[in-house]
Design a protein around this motif. Structure first.
Motif, PDB file in Angstrom:
ATOM      1  N   CYS A 158      43.480  42.674  17.133  1.00 52.20           N
ATOM      2  CA  CYS A 158      43.637  41.219  17.292  1.00 52.20           C
ATOM      3  C   CYS A 158      44.201  40.608  16.006  1.00 52.20           C
ATOM      4  O   CYS A 158      43.555  40.653  14.954  1.00 52.20           O
ATOM      5  CB  CYS A 158      42.277  40.604  17.627  1.00 52.20           C
ATOM      6  SG  CYS A 158      42.304  38.804  17.546  1.00 52.20           S
ATOM      7  N   VAL A 201      37.392  36.855  19.925  1.00 52.22           N
ATOM      8  CA  VAL A 201      37.310  37.219  18.516  1.00 52.22           C
ATOM      9  C   VAL A 201      38.499  36.554  17.828  1.00 52.22           C
ATOM     10  O   VAL A 201      39.510  36.305  18.486  1.00 52.22           O
ATOM     11  CB  VAL A 201      37.375  38.774  18.328  1.00 52.22           C
ATOM     12  CG1 VAL A 201      36.076  39.387  18.758  1.00 52.22           C
ATOM     13  CG2 VAL A 201      38.565  39.420  19.004  1.00 52.22           C
ATOM     14  N   SER A 255      40.171  31.434  14.344  1.00 55.08           N
ATOM     15  CA  SER A 255      40.538  31.930  13.020  1.00 55.08           C
ATOM     16  C   SER A 255      40.829  30.856  11.962  1.00 55.08           C
ATOM     17  O   SER A 255      40.345  30.972  10.827  1.00 55.08           O
ATOM     18  CB  SER A 255      41.723  32.902  13.129  1.00 55.08           C
ATOM     19  OG  SER A 255      42.841  32.255  13.673  1.00 55.08           O
TER      20      SER A 255
HETATM   21  N1  GSH Z   1      42.892  30.588  18.653  1.00 54.17           N
HETATM   22  C1  GSH Z   1      42.099  31.789  18.494  1.00 54.17           C
HETATM   23  C2  GSH Z   1      42.713  32.918  19.321  1.00 54.17           C
HETATM   24  C3  GSH Z   1      41.820  34.145  19.358  1.00 54.17           C
HETATM   25  C4  GSH Z   1      42.224  35.109  20.453  1.00 54.17           C
HETATM   26  O1  GSH Z   1      43.154  34.849  21.228  1.00 54.17           O
HETATM   27  N2  GSH Z   1      41.509  36.228  20.516  1.00 54.17           N
HETATM   28  C5  GSH Z   1      41.734  37.189  21.581  1.00 54.17           C
HETATM   29  C6  GSH Z   1      41.995  38.589  21.030  1.00 54.17           C
HETATM   30  S1  GSH Z   1      43.464  38.665  20.030  1.00 54.17           S
HETATM   31  C7  GSH Z   1      40.470  37.317  22.414  1.00 54.17           C
HETATM   32  O2  GSH Z   1      39.400  37.553  21.891  1.00 54.17           O
HETATM   33  N3  GSH Z   1      40.594  37.123  23.741  1.00 54.17           N
HETATM   34  C8  GSH Z   1      39.478  37.294  24.643  1.00 54.17           C
HETATM   35  C9  GSH Z   1      39.541  38.605  25.331  1.00 54.17           C
HETATM   36  O3  GSH Z   1      40.661  39.088  25.560  1.00 54.17           O
HETATM   37  O4  GSH Z   1      38.527  39.183  25.663  1.00 54.17           O
HETATM   38  C10 GSH Z   1      42.031  32.139  17.022  1.00 54.17           C
HETATM   39  O5  GSH Z   1      42.922  31.709  16.264  1.00 54.17           O
HETATM   40  O6  GSH Z   1      41.080  32.793  16.612  1.00 54.17           O
END
Ligand code: GSH
Length: 229
Positions: free
Chosen positions: A14, A61, A74
């Motif tokens: 990620c 995450v 983040s």
């Molecule tokens: N806006 C969030 C985006 C975080 C995000 O998209 N995380 C993804 C993984 S890269 C996630 O955990 N998605 C939920 C899943 O696929 O289970 C940040 O900047 O932290």
């Protein structure tokens, strides 16, 4: 040195988790990682920690826990770390310098991450090419920033480097998934400077990680394209 206990709920694949881990390591903050694979890469039978379910509102995450307090997302996490730890900040001391870093963080989040994600989630070659071109166009702006300073927003690494770390770790993978074009020389040199930073050692991908990333997205394309036909 602070005695706070810091836990990162994240995953290497990620890019948003990479931002946070890079910042923690670059700043010399002690932390432990709890691996929470995003759904698409979660092994069968993986038990998602209750704590994560309870405190990551979108079940995404990265999420960070500091002494019993939680925060997901983040960029807010990067700011929270700035608030909580005064040592080795990734923000300049002056307001004007801080404003430039924050502006560039948001800019990279939008104009680099969107096309980057467009490349690896792309299933149509024409759209992948379009994302690739938009990514390289964004690199022209980054090139301009780097004409006046060695780092993305000033004379020292900042939160903007944390954002780019999530891109640089997967660059070889992006190429294998359809990113074309050369990085401007200044950006290539910046990447090389970033690989010398303490934060980089913690987030750098091995060849196997790149192969895993590429393999997963090639498979994703195959499935998407076969369901279209
Ligand atoms: N806006 C969030 C985006 C975080 C995000 O998209 N995380 C993804 C993984 S890269 C996630 O955990 N998605 C939920 C899943 O696929 O289970 C940040 O900047 O932290």
């Amino acid at each position: 040195m602070s005695t706070s206990t810091v836990t990162l709920f994240g995953h290497w694949i990620c890019p948003f988790s990479v931002r946070v881990e890079f910042a923690l390591a670059q700043r010399g903050i002690d932390y432990t990682v709890v691996d929470v694979p995003p759904r698409a890469v979660r092994p069968k039978g993986f038990v998602v920690p209750e704590e994560f379910i309870a405190h990551s509102p979108k079940l995404e995450v990265p999420m960070v826990k500091i002494d019993g307090e939680y925060l997901a997302d983040s960029i807010p996490i990067l700011e929270w770390l700035e608030e909580k730890f005064s040592d080795s900040s990734l923000l300049p001391t002056d307001d004007a310098g801080q404003a430039i870093v924050r502006e560039r963080v948001e800019w990279l989040n939008k104009y680099v991450y969107r096309p980057m994600i467009g490349v690896y989630y792309g299933t149509d070659p024409a759209l992948i090419q379009e994302s690739s071109a938009a990514f390289m166009k964004a690199m022209e702006t980054v090139d301009q920033w780097l004409q006046t300073s060695p780092w993305l927003a000033g004379e020292t690494p900042s939160l903007a480097e944390a954002i780019m770390a999530g891109v640089y770790t997967r660059l070889d993978g992006l190429r294998q998934l359809g990113l074309t074009g050369e990085l401007p020389a200044s950006v290539q040199q910046h990447l090389e400077r970033c690989t010398q930073l303490a934060g980089w050692q913690k987030v750098e991908w091995s060849v196997d990680q790149t192969t895993d990333f590429v393999g997963r997205f090639l498979k994703f394309r195959e499935i998407q394209n076969s369901s279209k036909n």
